[in-house]
Design an enzyme around this catalytic site. Structure first.
Site, PDB file in Angstrom:
ATOM      1  N   THR A 294      35.755  38.970  46.927  1.00 17.22           N
ATOM      2  CA  THR A 294      35.678  38.613  45.316  1.00 17.22           C
ATOM      3  C   THR A 294      36.678  38.468  44.674  1.00 17.22           C
ATOM      4  O   THR A 294      37.755  38.496  44.871  1.00 17.22           O
ATOM      5  CB  THR A 294      34.820  40.142  44.850  1.00 17.22           C
ATOM      6  OG1 THR A 294      35.952  41.043  45.005  1.00 17.22           O
ATOM      7  CG2 THR A 294      33.726  40.252  45.631  1.00 17.22           C
ATOM      8  N   ASP A 295      36.332  37.979  43.306  1.00 16.81           N
ATOM      9  CA  ASP A 295      37.622  37.337  42.599  1.00 16.81           C
ATOM     10  C   ASP A 295      37.551  38.926  41.770  1.00 16.81           C
ATOM     11  O   ASP A 295      37.102  39.907  41.948  1.00 16.81           O
ATOM     12  CB  ASP A 295      37.142  36.355  41.517  1.00 16.81           C
ATOM     13  CG  ASP A 295      35.846  36.541  40.864  1.00 16.81           C
ATOM     14  OD1 ASP A 295      35.252  37.755  40.445  1.00 16.81           O
ATOM     15  OD2 ASP A 295      35.193  35.652  40.110  1.00 16.81           O
ATOM     16  N   ALA A 296      38.523  38.680  40.431  1.00 18.50           N
ATOM     17  CA  ALA A 296      38.727  39.978  39.684  1.00 18.50           C
ATOM     18  C   ALA A 296      37.588  40.398  38.880  1.00 18.50           C
ATOM     19  O   ALA A 296      37.331  41.567  38.704  1.00 18.50           O
ATOM     20  CB  ALA A 296      39.956  39.611  38.496  1.00 18.50           C
ATOM     21  N   GLY A 297      36.352  39.780  38.690  1.00 20.83           N
ATOM     22  CA  GLY A 297      35.128  40.062  38.249  1.00 20.83           C
ATOM     23  C   GLY A 297      34.124  41.075  39.101  1.00 20.83           C
ATOM     24  O   GLY A 297      33.181  41.330  38.908  1.00 20.83           O
TER      25      GLY A 297
ATOM     26  N   VAL B  39      32.828  39.186  41.863  1.00 22.01           N
ATOM     27  CA  VAL B  39      31.890  38.142  42.233  1.00 22.01           C
ATOM     28  C   VAL B  39      32.561  37.720  43.377  1.00 22.01           C
ATOM     29  O   VAL B  39      33.731  37.212  43.451  1.00 22.01           O
ATOM     30  CB  VAL B  39      31.473  37.154  40.832  1.00 22.01           C
ATOM     31  CG1 VAL B  39      30.729  36.083  41.506  1.00 22.01           C
ATOM     32  CG2 VAL B  39      30.809  38.221  39.804  1.00 22.01           C
TER      33      VAL B  39
END
Length: 128
Positions: A13-16, A18
């Site tokens: 995932t990314d920082a969010g 997602v």
């Protein structure tokens, strides 16, 4: 149709939280390999013998994101096969929700990168 279950980890995932868009391509690659293995085709063996399979085109539609902690399922089936290419259709689901649709065209090349015929074994897995 082959089904591959994948758990989404933090690394996906990314920082969010997602799934990073490029990671879906890794899931599709993994699903294609498992699909072929299920059909009795070991791409590593063909690679060693000089038949190398390279992605030449991808058409991907991201409908909805997968998120940290999700369990997803990737389905794989052959859409089309020519003398030198295979087009595979992949769908990625979270439960009953379609997240991603993709068509991936893979070409068979030799060690020098020149197109070559797909080995005969592949033809038995694609009923025309």
């Amino acid at each position: 149709m082959h089904r591959l279950k994948i758990k989404i980890y933090y690394e996906d995932t990314d920082a969010g939280g997602v799934v990073y868009y490029a990671n879906y391509l890794k899931y599709l690659e993994r699903a294609r390999t498992e699909f072929l293995l299920e059909k009795g085709i070991d791409v590593a063996k063909y690679h060693h013998d000089g038949s190398i399979f390279v992605v030449v085109h991808t058409d991907i539609y991201y409908r909805s994101p997968a998120r940290l902690g999700d369990s997803i399922e990737v389905t794989t089936e052959i859409e089309d096969m020519t003398n030198a290419t295979i087009t595979l259709k992949h769908l990625i689901f979270r439960e009953d929700t379609l997240l991603v649709e993709a068509l991936v065209k893979v070409a068979c090349v030799n060690r020098e990168g020149k197109p070559q015929r797909i080995p005969e074994d592949f033809k038995r897995i694609h009923p025309k």
